[in-house]
Design a protein around this motif. Sequence first.
Motif, PDB file in Angstrom:
ATOM      1  N   ASP A 116       9.905  93.801  14.405  1.00  0.00           N
ATOM      2  CA  ASP A 116      10.710  94.814  15.086  1.00  0.00           C
ATOM      3  C   ASP A 116      10.106  96.175  14.718  1.00  0.00           C
ATOM      4  O   ASP A 116      10.385  96.723  13.656  1.00  0.00           O
ATOM      5  N   GLU A 117       9.284  96.686  15.599  1.00  0.00           N
ATOM      6  CA  GLU A 117       8.546  97.918  15.285  1.00  0.00           C
ATOM      7  C   GLU A 117       9.456  99.145  15.206  1.00  0.00           C
ATOM      8  O   GLU A 117       9.102 100.139  14.595  1.00  0.00           O
ATOM      9  N   LEU A 118      10.620  99.056  15.817  1.00  0.00           N
ATOM     10  CA  LEU A 118      11.539 100.197  15.751  1.00  0.00           C
ATOM     11  C   LEU A 118      12.250 100.250  14.400  1.00  0.00           C
ATOM     12  O   LEU A 118      12.635 101.313  13.938  1.00  0.00           O
ATOM     13  N   ASP A 133      13.647 100.549  26.193  1.00  0.00           N
ATOM     14  CA  ASP A 133      14.431  99.316  26.188  1.00  0.00           C
ATOM     15  C   ASP A 133      14.287  98.722  24.787  1.00  0.00           C
ATOM     16  O   ASP A 133      13.168  98.501  24.323  1.00  0.00           O
ATOM     17  N   ARG A 134      15.406  98.503  24.128  1.00  0.00           N
ATOM     18  CA  ARG A 134      15.372  98.009  22.742  1.00  0.00           C
ATOM     19  C   ARG A 134      14.565  96.722  22.617  1.00  0.00           C
ATOM     20  O   ARG A 134      13.892  96.492  21.616  1.00  0.00           O
ATOM     21  N   ARG A 135      14.606  95.887  23.657  1.00  0.00           N
ATOM     22  CA  ARG A 135      13.936  94.583  23.571  1.00  0.00           C
ATOM     23  C   ARG A 135      12.423  94.720  23.457  1.00  0.00           C
ATOM     24  O   ARG A 135      11.760  93.857  22.904  1.00  0.00           O
ATOM     25  N   THR A 136      11.865  95.813  23.998  1.00  0.00           N
ATOM     26  CA  THR A 136      10.409  95.962  23.959  1.00  0.00           C
ATOM     27  C   THR A 136       9.896  96.377  22.578  1.00  0.00           C
ATOM     28  O   THR A 136       8.696  96.433  22.358  1.00  0.00           O
ATOM     29  N   ARG A 158      -7.777 105.488  20.437  1.00  0.00           N
ATOM     30  CA  ARG A 158      -7.280 105.444  21.798  1.00  0.00           C
ATOM     31  C   ARG A 158      -5.926 104.743  21.815  1.00  0.00           C
ATOM     32  O   ARG A 158      -5.650 103.808  21.073  1.00  0.00           O
ATOM     33  N   ILE A 159      -5.063 105.203  22.649  1.00  0.00           N
ATOM     34  CA  ILE A 159      -3.721 104.656  22.718  1.00  0.00           C
ATOM     35  C   ILE A 159      -3.626 103.693  23.906  1.00  0.00           C
ATOM     36  O   ILE A 159      -4.030 104.014  24.999  1.00  0.00           O
ATOM     37  N   LYS A 160      -3.127 102.519  23.651  1.00  0.00           N
ATOM     38  CA  LYS A 160      -2.955 101.570  24.743  1.00  0.00           C
ATOM     39  C   LYS A 160      -1.523 101.047  24.727  1.00  0.00           C
ATOM     40  O   LYS A 160      -0.936 100.869  23.677  1.00  0.00           O
ATOM     41  N   LYS A 161      -0.987 100.835  25.895  1.00  0.00           N
ATOM     42  CA  LYS A 161       0.386 100.368  25.964  1.00  0.00           C
ATOM     43  C   LYS A 161       0.390  98.849  25.972  1.00  0.00           C
ATOM     44  O   LYS A 161      -0.147  98.231  26.858  1.00  0.00           O
ATOM     45  N   LEU A 162       0.982  98.279  24.931  1.00  0.00           N
ATOM     46  CA  LEU A 162       0.970  96.828  24.822  1.00  0.00           C
ATOM     47  C   LEU A 162       2.384  96.255  24.777  1.00  0.00           C
ATOM     48  O   LEU A 162       2.579  95.070  24.857  1.00  0.00           O
ATOM     49  N   ALA A 163       3.342  97.132  24.640  1.00  0.00           N
ATOM     50  CA  ALA A 163       4.701  96.660  24.401  1.00  0.00           C
ATOM     51  C   ALA A 163       5.229  95.811  25.544  1.00  0.00           C
ATOM     52  O   ALA A 163       6.099  94.973  25.347  1.00  0.00           O
ATOM     53  N   ASN A 164       4.707  96.030  26.744  1.00  0.00           N
ATOM     54  CA  ASN A 164       5.241  95.290  27.865  1.00  0.00           C
ATOM     55  C   ASN A 164       4.479  93.995  28.130  1.00  0.00           C
ATOM     56  O   ASN A 164       4.804  93.274  29.061  1.00  0.00           O
ATOM     57  N   SER A 165       3.463  93.694  27.310  1.00  0.00           N
ATOM     58  CA  SER A 165       2.767  92.441  27.522  1.00  0.00           C
ATOM     59  C   SER A 165       3.635  91.286  27.060  1.00  0.00           C
ATOM     60  O   SER A 165       4.695  91.487  26.472  1.00  0.00           O
ATOM     61  N   GLU A 166       3.120  90.108  27.262  1.00  0.00           N
ATOM     62  CA  GLU A 166       3.880  88.915  26.910  1.00  0.00           C
ATOM     63  C   GLU A 166       4.153  88.887  25.411  1.00  0.00           C
ATOM     64  O   GLU A 166       3.277  89.130  24.610  1.00  0.00           O
TER      65      GLU A 166
END
Length: 179
Positions: A113-115, A145-148, A170-178
Amino acid sequence: MATTKVLARKRRSVRDRSYLWELGRGIAVSTRQFFRNIFARRDLFTVQYPEEQREYPRRYRGLHRLMHREDGQVRCVACMCCSTACPADCIHIVAAEHEDPRIEKYPALFVIDELRCIVCGFCVEACPCDAIRMDSQLHCEPFTDRRTSFFGKNVLMDIGSLSNAVQGGRIKKLANSEH
Ligand code: SF4
Ligand code: SF4
């Protein structure tokens, strides 16, 4: 018999008492920085994020990544050392028997849980097989979204495989991957 020594309070000068000298010095520093930032831009500390991104220092603890074995499988052996050491209780692992008899266990489920993570790095210190690292040079993006904020094994392994590509900050968005 104990004697008491009275120390005379040091009298401050008129300059110190007026604070004008220090006030003038502060204004001079601000003015110098103001003109440097406008004309020279050498000391400009404002970064126009996200268009402009600075490289993080090497000691920066970024998002976790799970390391791979040579055959691409996760290196983690589900020993639970990291989740035991985690003071924020944000690592959740479900261990399973591995089909390869040379590997005792593997994490069927590995979620951080990264948050909730406080980025202390204890999990990295506790890992006996260097399976988890925080040198990804990535930081958490805002979660809508808390789930991400729950990063699963696949995401953490993706970050692991991206590690070489992202070492430059470099910043990449990975939170929405599987997950
Ligand atoms: S960095 Fe600290 S808080 Fe975050 S997962 Fe690791 S041990 Fe837990
Ligand atoms: S990441 Fe390391 S410490 Fe955590 S369960 Fe896997 S092998 Fe153990």
